[in-house]
Design a protein around this motif. Sequence first.
Motif, PDB file in Angstrom:
ATOM      1  N   ALA A  91       0.834  -1.206   0.000  1.00 36.95           N
ATOM      2  CA  ALA A  91       0.000   0.000   0.000  1.00 36.95           C
ATOM      3  C   ALA A  91       0.871   1.260   0.000  1.00 36.95           C
ATOM      4  O   ALA A  91       0.577   2.216  -0.706  1.00 36.95           O
ATOM      5  CB  ALA A  91      -0.925   0.001   1.216  1.00 36.95           C
ATOM      6  N   GLU A  92       1.967   1.248   0.754  1.00 36.68           N
ATOM      7  CA  GLU A  92       2.881   2.391   0.765  1.00 36.68           C
ATOM      8  C   GLU A  92       3.567   2.549  -0.585  1.00 36.68           C
ATOM      9  O   GLU A  92       3.769   3.656  -1.057  1.00 36.68           O
ATOM     10  CB  GLU A  92       3.920   2.225   1.870  1.00 36.68           C
ATOM     11  N   ALA A  93       3.923   1.435  -1.233  1.00 37.08           N
ATOM     12  CA  ALA A  93       4.590   1.490  -2.540  1.00 37.08           C
ATOM     13  C   ALA A  93       3.650   2.046  -3.611  1.00 37.08           C
ATOM     14  O   ALA A  93       4.090   2.757  -4.516  1.00 37.08           O
ATOM     15  CB  ALA A  93       5.089   0.108  -2.930  1.00 37.08           C
ATOM     16  N   ARG A  94       2.354   1.736  -3.523  1.00 36.08           N
ATOM     17  CA  ARG A  94       1.408   2.240  -4.515  1.00 36.08           C
ATOM     18  C   ARG A  94       1.198   3.741  -4.377  1.00 36.08           C
ATOM     19  O   ARG A  94       0.802   4.399  -5.325  1.00 36.08           O
ATOM     20  CB  ARG A  94       0.068   1.516  -4.377  1.00 36.08           C
ATOM     21  N   GLN A  95       1.456   4.294  -3.206  1.00 36.40           N
ATOM     22  CA  GLN A  95       1.247   5.721  -2.986  1.00 36.40           C
ATOM     23  C   GLN A  95       2.437   6.560  -3.427  1.00 36.40           C
ATOM     24  O   GLN A  95       2.313   7.759  -3.596  1.00 36.40           O
ATOM     25  CB  GLN A  95       0.949   5.982  -1.507  1.00 36.40           C
ATOM     26  N   ARG A  96       3.607   5.934  -3.650  1.00 37.34           N
ATOM     27  CA  ARG A  96       4.789   6.681  -4.093  1.00 37.34           C
ATOM     28  C   ARG A  96       4.806   6.787  -5.611  1.00 37.34           C
ATOM     29  O   ARG A  96       4.339   5.891  -6.308  1.00 37.34           O
ATOM     30  CB  ARG A  96       6.057   5.966  -3.637  1.00 37.34           C
ATOM     31  N   PRO A  97       5.372   7.883  -6.151  1.00 37.71           N
ATOM     32  CA  PRO A  97       5.504   7.989  -7.608  1.00 37.71           C
ATOM     33  C   PRO A  97       6.476   6.936  -8.127  1.00 37.71           C
ATOM     34  O   PRO A  97       7.416   6.544  -7.440  1.00 37.71           O
ATOM     35  CB  PRO A  97       6.067   9.391  -7.828  1.00 37.71           C
TER      36      PRO A  97
END
Length: 160
Positions: free
Chosen positions: A41-47
């Motif tokens: 979930a954190e990786a999907r929020q980063r560009p």
Amino acid sequence: MIASFPRWCAIVLLMGALGGCQLLPRAAAARRRAANEKAMAEARQRPLLMGRIALVNAETHFVLVDGADAQSPKAGASLRSYADGALSGELRATGVRRRPFFIADIVHGTPAKGDVVLQPGEGEAPTAPRAEPVRHQPPTPPAQPFPFWKRWLRGLRFGK
């Protein structure tokens, strides 16, 4: 009967302990699964870095992006180009791709060759169009002085 009571208690406690040990791997797996989901979930929020612009065609409003090792974005995905950390353009990925390149249409802005292309994270809001987009000015060539031989030829008078 009283003598067998401690024995029965020991057997019941031993069975409960063995049954509890069986639950430990399940709990550890559940914790690992929760940690993986949180990291995803954190990786999907980063560009996500998609590559660099290799070619800009301003007449037909598209760019060719060199994706190198990055996975090509899906058709219609929103992309952004950055020059020196500042937003230079909004792009939309097309379905045209041939590894390692893919084509994106210019939505607004003036992207230039060498700009970094990022795919924004899921939670990131789209940017509002700027009143004045970043413009890349090509360097002006230095002024060429009038060559000496032309000046010399002008000074000559043939046939007089």
